[in-house]
Design an enzyme around this catalytic site. Structure first.
Site, PDB file in Angstrom:
ATOM      1  N   PRO A   1       0.819  -1.222   0.000  1.00  0.00           N
ATOM      2  CA  PRO A   1       0.000   0.000   0.000  1.00  0.00           C
ATOM      3  C   PRO A   1       0.851   1.269   0.000  1.00  0.00           C
ATOM      4  O   PRO A   1       0.371   2.357  -0.305  1.00  0.00           O
ATOM      5  CB  PRO A   1      -0.829  -0.124   1.295  1.00  0.00           C
TER       6      PRO A   1
ATOM      7  N   ARG B   1      -3.235  -7.144 -20.570  1.00  0.00           N
ATOM      8  CA  ARG B   1      -4.143  -6.619 -21.600  1.00  0.00           C
ATOM      9  C   ARG B   1      -3.369  -5.887 -22.699  1.00  0.00           C
ATOM     10  O   ARG B   1      -3.858  -5.713 -23.796  1.00  0.00           O
ATOM     11  CB  ARG B   1      -5.178  -5.667 -20.981  1.00  0.00           C
TER      12      ARG B   1
HETATM   13  N1  SAM Z   1       1.429  -2.737   7.688  1.00  0.00           N
HETATM   14  C1  SAM Z   1       1.297  -2.427   6.306  1.00  0.00           C
HETATM   15  C2  SAM Z   1       1.126  -0.934   6.118  1.00  0.00           C
HETATM   16  O1  SAM Z   1       0.573  -0.284   7.012  1.00  0.00           O
HETATM   17  O2  SAM Z   1       1.529  -0.402   5.056  1.00  0.00           O
HETATM   18  C3  SAM Z   1       0.123  -3.163   5.696  1.00  0.00           C
HETATM   19  C4  SAM Z   1       0.325  -4.609   5.540  1.00  0.00           C
HETATM   20  S1  SAM Z   1      -1.004  -5.426   4.729  1.00  0.00           S
HETATM   21  C5  SAM Z   1      -2.045  -5.854   6.078  1.00  0.00           C
HETATM   22  C6  SAM Z   1      -0.330  -6.953   4.230  1.00  0.00           C
HETATM   23  C7  SAM Z   1       0.159  -7.027   2.806  1.00  0.00           C
HETATM   24  O3  SAM Z   1      -0.925  -6.802   1.925  1.00  0.00           O
HETATM   25  C8  SAM Z   1       1.203  -6.039   2.397  1.00  0.00           C
HETATM   26  O4  SAM Z   1       2.486  -6.459   2.754  1.00  0.00           O
HETATM   27  C9  SAM Z   1       1.020  -5.967   0.888  1.00  0.00           C
HETATM   28  O5  SAM Z   1       1.753  -6.995   0.245  1.00  0.00           O
HETATM   29  C10 SAM Z   1      -0.456  -6.239   0.720  1.00  0.00           C
HETATM   30  N2  SAM Z   1      -1.274  -5.035   0.439  1.00  0.00           N
HETATM   31  C11 SAM Z   1      -2.217  -4.515   1.258  1.00  0.00           C
HETATM   32  N3  SAM Z   1      -2.798  -3.441   0.720  1.00  0.00           N
HETATM   33  C12 SAM Z   1      -2.238  -3.272  -0.502  1.00  0.00           C
HETATM   34  C13 SAM Z   1      -2.422  -2.321  -1.553  1.00  0.00           C
HETATM   35  N4  SAM Z   1      -3.305  -1.322  -1.454  1.00  0.00           N
HETATM   36  N5  SAM Z   1      -1.668  -2.447  -2.674  1.00  0.00           N
HETATM   37  C14 SAM Z   1      -0.764  -3.446  -2.789  1.00  0.00           C
HETATM   38  N6  SAM Z   1      -0.546  -4.372  -1.801  1.00  0.00           N
HETATM   39  C15 SAM Z   1      -1.262  -4.291  -0.686  1.00  0.00           C
END
Ligand code: SAM
Length: 236
Positions: free
Chosen positions: A97, A174
């Site tokens: 994220p 795509r």
């Molecule tokens: N503690 C992290 C933070 O606050 O940025 C969030 C971790 S999330 C619960 C677990 C995993 O989900 C991340 O390591 C990532 O690989 C994935 N993930 C969650 N949201 C995402 C997003 N919006 N885009 C890409 N990957 C995401």
């Protein structure tokens, strides 16, 4: 999901995850399935636990400094990436994220960059290696040592990187020539250059009348100049 034929020209996606089964259904349908069958793509799912040195198969641990949640340990991720780099010459992408936003333009650029990588003579295919995080995310040293790009699919936090990996692959493939039946279809999609970044006009199909709503008359006229004009007016 692995193609039986190894063709160095095919675009190769390697996904590192602790939940490999998540991908079973999605990639077996539609355009992606067609791309796999035609040998345009290869999608390889790797269970991170196969790379851990831990005898219990552990791939996470408590964070230094304390705090909630677990962190994915560096060793299995590092070793998985080193192994996959022997077969995939593309960038290592961590879905996060905190990453750069995945947009239409970025997806198109990624597809062009992948396609540009010339097939090497050491059995590597062009593509990318995707790391799916879980828990609080991955140890920063994996990012420092192995990750080329961090990509986010939106300003929200999901429980894992598996959906983002599927979204990224879907958006990128795509643009791979030959995958979409009608190549011009992505050229006229929402956000495309041809639509000047605007959202596409509305679509209608049979029947002509549905719940008292009629298809706009101009679309039945056969007058393509007028239809184009209507469509242009109805971009948003
Ligand atoms: N503690 C992290 C933070 O606050 O940025 C969030 C971790 S999330 C619960 C677990 C995993 O989900 C991340 O390591 C990532 O690989 C994935 N993930 C969650 N949201 C995402 C997003 N919006 N885009 C890409 N990957 C995401």
């Amino acid at each position: 999901m692995q193609n039986t034929i190894h063709d160095k020209n095919m675009i190769r996606f390697d996904i590192i995850t602790i939940f490999p089964k998540i991908f079973d259904s999605y990639f077996r349908e539609g355009m992606i399935r067609k791309g796999l069958e035609q040998g345009l793509l290869s999608i390889n799912i790797h269970n991170l636990r196969d790379f851990t040195d831990d005898k219990w198969g552990k791939v996470d641990d408590i964070p230094y400094g304390g705090g909630a949640g677990m962190v994915m340990t560096p060793q299995p991720l590092f070793d998985a990436v080193q192994e996959l780099r022997k077969q995939n010459s593309g960038p290592v992408i961590y879905l996060s994220p905190k990453g750069t936003a995945l947009t239409h333009t970025r997806a198109k650029k990624m597809a062009a960059e992948i396609a540009k990588i010339a097939p090497s003579n050491d059995n590597k295919s062009p593509g990318c290696i995707l790391i799916c995080g879980r828990y609080e995310g991955i140890d920063q040293r994996v990012i420092d040592l192995c990750v080329d790009q961090e990509i986010s699919i939106g300003k929200y936090v999901l429980t894992g990187g598996e959906l983002p990996a599927m979204v990224l692959i879907d958006a990128v493939v795509r643009f791979i020539p030959g995958l979409l039946g009608d190549q011009s279809s992505h050229e006229e999609d929402t956000f495309s250059r041809k639509l000047k970044g605007k959202k596409e006009y509305p679509h209608y199909t049979k029947p002509r009348l549905f719940h008292d709503l009629a298809v706009p008359e101009v679309l039945l006229s056969g007058n393509h100049a007028k239809i184009n004009e209507w469509r242009k007016k109805n971009l948003s």
